[in-house]
Motif scaffolding. Structure first.
Motif, PDB file in Angstrom:
ATOM      1  N   UNK A  83     -43.763  12.742 -12.085  1.00  0.00           N
ATOM      2  CA  UNK A  83     -42.664  13.085 -11.188  1.00  0.00           C
ATOM      3  C   UNK A  83     -42.316  14.566 -11.378  1.00  0.00           C
ATOM      4  N   UNK A  84     -41.695  15.161 -10.365  1.00  0.00           N
ATOM      5  CA  UNK A  84     -41.348  16.586 -10.444  1.00  0.00           C
ATOM      6  C   UNK A  84     -39.895  16.803 -10.853  1.00  0.00           C
ATOM      7  N   UNK A  85     -38.956  16.387 -10.012  1.00  0.00           N
ATOM      8  CA  UNK A  85     -37.536  16.693 -10.224  1.00  0.00           C
ATOM      9  C   UNK A  85     -36.964  15.925 -11.401  1.00  0.00           C
ATOM     10  N   UNK A 121     -57.148  19.509 -19.964  1.00  0.00           N
ATOM     11  CA  UNK A 121     -58.276  20.123 -20.671  1.00  0.00           C
ATOM     12  C   UNK A 121     -59.264  19.081 -21.180  1.00  0.00           C
ATOM     13  N   UNK A 122     -58.754  17.874 -21.467  1.00  0.00           N
ATOM     14  CA  UNK A 122     -59.613  16.789 -21.960  1.00  0.00           C
ATOM     15  C   UNK A 122     -60.331  16.053 -20.830  1.00  0.00           C
ATOM     16  N   UNK A 123     -60.064  16.471 -19.590  1.00  0.00           N
ATOM     17  CA  UNK A 123     -60.774  15.891 -18.459  1.00  0.00           C
ATOM     18  C   UNK A 123     -60.026  14.824 -17.692  1.00  0.00           C
ATOM     19  N   UNK A 124     -58.777  14.590 -18.029  1.00  0.00           N
ATOM     20  CA  UNK A 124     -58.025  13.539 -17.338  1.00  0.00           C
ATOM     21  C   UNK A 124     -57.530  14.035 -15.985  1.00  0.00           C
ATOM     22  N   UNK A 125     -57.500  13.156 -14.990  1.00  0.00           N
ATOM     23  CA  UNK A 125     -57.017  13.508 -13.667  1.00  0.00           C
ATOM     24  C   UNK A 125     -55.498  13.314 -13.599  1.00  0.00           C
ATOM     25  N   UNK A 126     -54.807  14.386 -13.220  1.00  0.00           N
ATOM     26  CA  UNK A 126     -53.348  14.380 -13.132  1.00  0.00           C
ATOM     27  C   UNK A 126     -52.932  14.489 -11.666  1.00  0.00           C
ATOM     28  N   UNK A 127     -51.865  13.779 -11.319  1.00  0.00           N
ATOM     29  CA  UNK A 127     -51.352  13.805  -9.948  1.00  0.00           C
ATOM     30  C   UNK A 127     -49.852  14.091  -9.986  1.00  0.00           C
ATOM     31  N   UNK A 128     -49.431  15.012  -9.136  1.00  0.00           N
ATOM     32  CA  UNK A 128     -48.003  15.297  -8.993  1.00  0.00           C
ATOM     33  C   UNK A 128     -47.462  14.371  -7.918  1.00  0.00           C
ATOM     34  N   UNK A 129     -46.689  13.372  -8.319  1.00  0.00           N
ATOM     35  CA  UNK A 129     -46.153  12.358  -7.401  1.00  0.00           C
ATOM     36  C   UNK A 129     -44.645  12.533  -7.338  1.00  0.00           C
ATOM     37  N   UNK A 130     -44.140  13.061  -6.231  1.00  0.00           N
ATOM     38  CA  UNK A 130     -42.742  13.477  -6.185  1.00  0.00           C
ATOM     39  C   UNK A 130     -42.089  13.205  -4.843  1.00  0.00           C
ATOM     40  N   UNK A 134     -43.913  21.106  -3.386  1.00  0.00           N
ATOM     41  CA  UNK A 134     -44.727  20.430  -4.401  1.00  0.00           C
ATOM     42  C   UNK A 134     -46.104  21.088  -4.525  1.00  0.00           C
ATOM     43  N   UNK A 135     -46.692  21.458  -3.407  1.00  0.00           N
ATOM     44  CA  UNK A 135     -48.009  22.097  -3.445  1.00  0.00           C
ATOM     45  C   UNK A 135     -47.940  23.483  -4.080  1.00  0.00           C
ATOM     46  N   UNK A 136     -46.849  24.170  -3.899  1.00  0.00           N
ATOM     47  CA  UNK A 136     -46.698  25.484  -4.532  1.00  0.00           C
ATOM     48  C   UNK A 136     -46.599  25.343  -6.050  1.00  0.00           C
ATOM     49  N   UNK A 186     -54.899  17.231  -9.815  1.00  0.00           N
ATOM     50  CA  UNK A 186     -55.997  16.855  -8.933  1.00  0.00           C
ATOM     51  C   UNK A 186     -55.536  16.804  -7.482  1.00  0.00           C
ATOM     52  N   UNK A 187     -54.309  16.324  -7.276  1.00  0.00           N
ATOM     53  CA  UNK A 187     -53.784  16.195  -5.916  1.00  0.00           C
ATOM     54  C   UNK A 187     -52.264  16.110  -5.989  1.00  0.00           C
ATOM     55  N   UNK A 188     -51.638  16.246  -4.826  1.00  0.00           N
ATOM     56  CA  UNK A 188     -50.180  16.193  -4.716  1.00  0.00           C
ATOM     57  C   UNK A 188     -49.801  15.075  -3.760  1.00  0.00           C
ATOM     58  N   UNK A 189     -48.900  14.198  -4.199  1.00  0.00           N
ATOM     59  CA  UNK A 189     -48.352  13.129  -3.370  1.00  0.00           C
ATOM     60  C   UNK A 189     -46.859  13.406  -3.242  1.00  0.00           C
ATOM     61  N   UNK A 190     -46.390  13.694  -2.019  1.00  0.00           N
ATOM     62  CA  UNK A 190     -45.007  14.146  -1.849  1.00  0.00           C
ATOM     63  C   UNK A 190     -44.451  13.714  -0.503  1.00  0.00           C
TER      64      UNK A 190
END
Length: 456
Positions: free
Chosen positions: A20-22, A90-99, A106-108, A117-121
């Motif tokens: 989550x972002x906020x 850095x260890x290769x895990x895929x992270x997603x910003x879900x906000x 969010x993309x900025x 990896x991607x943004x879900x907003x």
């Protein structure tokens, strides 16, 4: 916070981590921050913003994002969490910003950090919070499931639905809900100063020292033996203090963006994300109400304004007159202190190669003019004080009025030192903070008190 651990090969390494972002990745609420910036830059649009909410919160977020661009480089990120995410990336895990924040903002943020990896907003039509977000993540990651990091009660369904639940600066309602539902939390990322320390910073309690001026007419008139006058002065002191703190909070909320790029102001409670905007507004309104209630018990002529008016207010509250000489002295002295504050701000900006960004109307080219205004006002106040010493009021109030002359060199020394340090870039931008923390200033203040006492 638990120390980061290396991601092992297997199920957990393959499972996506949604953040989550906020209030989570960022300690503040970027939508509310954007509203504060909107109020500062586009007050007309801010007034119209409730109309956007009639079309849904997602639409309102989209409208605000189209008018205001937050400086994502200087947002108050949760540092322990950000370090953990960088290690995972850095260890290769895929992270997603879900906000639930608008996708433009969010993309900025994602582009600035470079780890997602991607943004879900939210997209202007769907407000991606709570169960809307859960449904989206379940559809997106149906095969492997997902891990989730959140901070507030709307994140509860996501933390319950995640394979591994983690929290960042969790609020009380979320902590209670997690406990009551037996949801296990594997990690907790705490990055916030103590509440009382944050409140003290936000209220600027040290600035209350300015309001001690309301006691000056009482002291100079030697009326401090009258209990009613003392109580009136105390009430006036707190009335000014509550009003000042309420004003400081509103000012800080409107200056969020510029404070975050400032060398020192970025540590303020709201700029650093240690207190929320909603908390600030609540405290500000409560203080303003307390000030009005206190003022209701003071004489009708009690005023509220800057340094000199504080003395006039103290005079009205205690019914002790202010000498015209003392009023003139205070006008020039406090004008000098106001000028040295702005001068120091510009001097510090100049040394960093920066430019003013808080819309107060001061330019770097104004430095020398401010120095001229400030130093001339300072020495004019000392001349007025010297003339005041020979006045009839001093002769009537003091048994040894000539001893008051010893205060003059102390004033000259202090004001000269203040401006000399300011010119060298060594003065705190707030002269009140400087005076309260500088040993020489405190010694000179003690000297003035000793001289005045010896003259009684």
């Amino acid at each position: 916070m638990q120390p980061p651990v290396a991601v092992q090969s297997g199920v957990r390494a393959e499972r996506p981590l949604c953040v989550d972002l906020d209030g989570t990745l960022v300690k503040s609420d970027t939508f509310v921050d954007s509203l504060m910036v909107l109020a500062r830059r586009h007050p007309g649009a801010f007034v119209r913003s409730p109309l956007w909410a009639l079309q849904g919160k997602a639409h309102m977020k989209s409208q605000v994002a189209s008018l205001v661009t937050l400086d994502v480089d200087h947002l108050p990120y949760n540092r322990p969490l950000l370090d953990y995410l960088r290690d995972e990336h850095a260890a290769g895990r895929k992270l997603y910003l879900a906000t639930g924040a608008d996708r433009v903002l969010a993309r900025k943020v994602a582009a600035h950090l470079g780890i997602f990896e991607d943004v879900l907003a939210s997209d202007g039509a769907v407000n991606l919070t709570g169960r809307n977000k859960l449904q989206h993540l379940e559809q997106r990651f149906a095969a492997d499931g997902f891990d989730y990091i959140g901070n507030a009660l709307p994140d509860l369904p996501l933390l319950q639905g995640a394979q591994e639940a983690m929290v960042a600066n969790p609020d009380l309602s979320l902590r209670l809900a997690l406990k009551s539902r037996n949801v296990a939390v594997s990690r907790k990322f705490q990055d916030r100063s103590h509440l009382l320390a944050a409140l003290a910073k936000a209220l600027r309690v040290h600035q209350w020292a300015k309001n001690l001026l309301v006691f000056l007419p009482l002291l100079l008139a030697h009326s401090f033996r009258h209990a009613a006058s003392v109580l009136a002065a105390v009430a006036a002191f707190f009335c000014f203090s509550f009003t000042a703190s309420a004003t400081y909070i509103i000012n800080d909320l409107l200056d969020l963006e510029s404070d975050r790029v400032h060398l020192h102001k970025r540590k303020r409670a709201f700029a650093a994300g240690n207190l929320s905007v909603a908390t600030g507004l609540g405290i500000s309104f409560a203080l303003a109400a307390a000030a009005l209630i206190t003022a209701a018990y003071l004489p009708r002529k009690f005023l509220s304004s800057l340094y000199t008016i504080r003395m006039l207010a103290g005079s009205e509250a205690t019914h002790d007159p202010v000498s015209p000489w003392l009023a003139a002295f205070s006008i020039f002295l406090f004008l000098s202190l106001a000028m040295v504050k702005r001068f120091s701000e510009l001097q510090n900006l100049h040394s960093r190669g920066a430019t003013p960004s808080n819309a107060r109307g001061y330019l770097l080219s104004d430095i020398e003019q401010l120095r001229s205004f400030g130093t001339s006002s300072a020495y004019a106040s000392i001349v007025i004080f010297a003339l005041y010493i020979n006045g009839r009021d001093v002769v009537a109030l003091y048994h040894h009025p000539t001893r008051m002359w010893l205060i003059t060199p102390l004033l000259i020394l202090w004001i000269s030192r203040v401006w000399l340090l300011a010119s060298r870039g060594l003065l705190d931008e707030d002269p009140v903070v400087f005076a309260l923390s500088d040993r020489m200033s405190l010694l000179l203040c003690l000297g003035v008190a000793v001289v005045a006492y010896s003259a009684l």
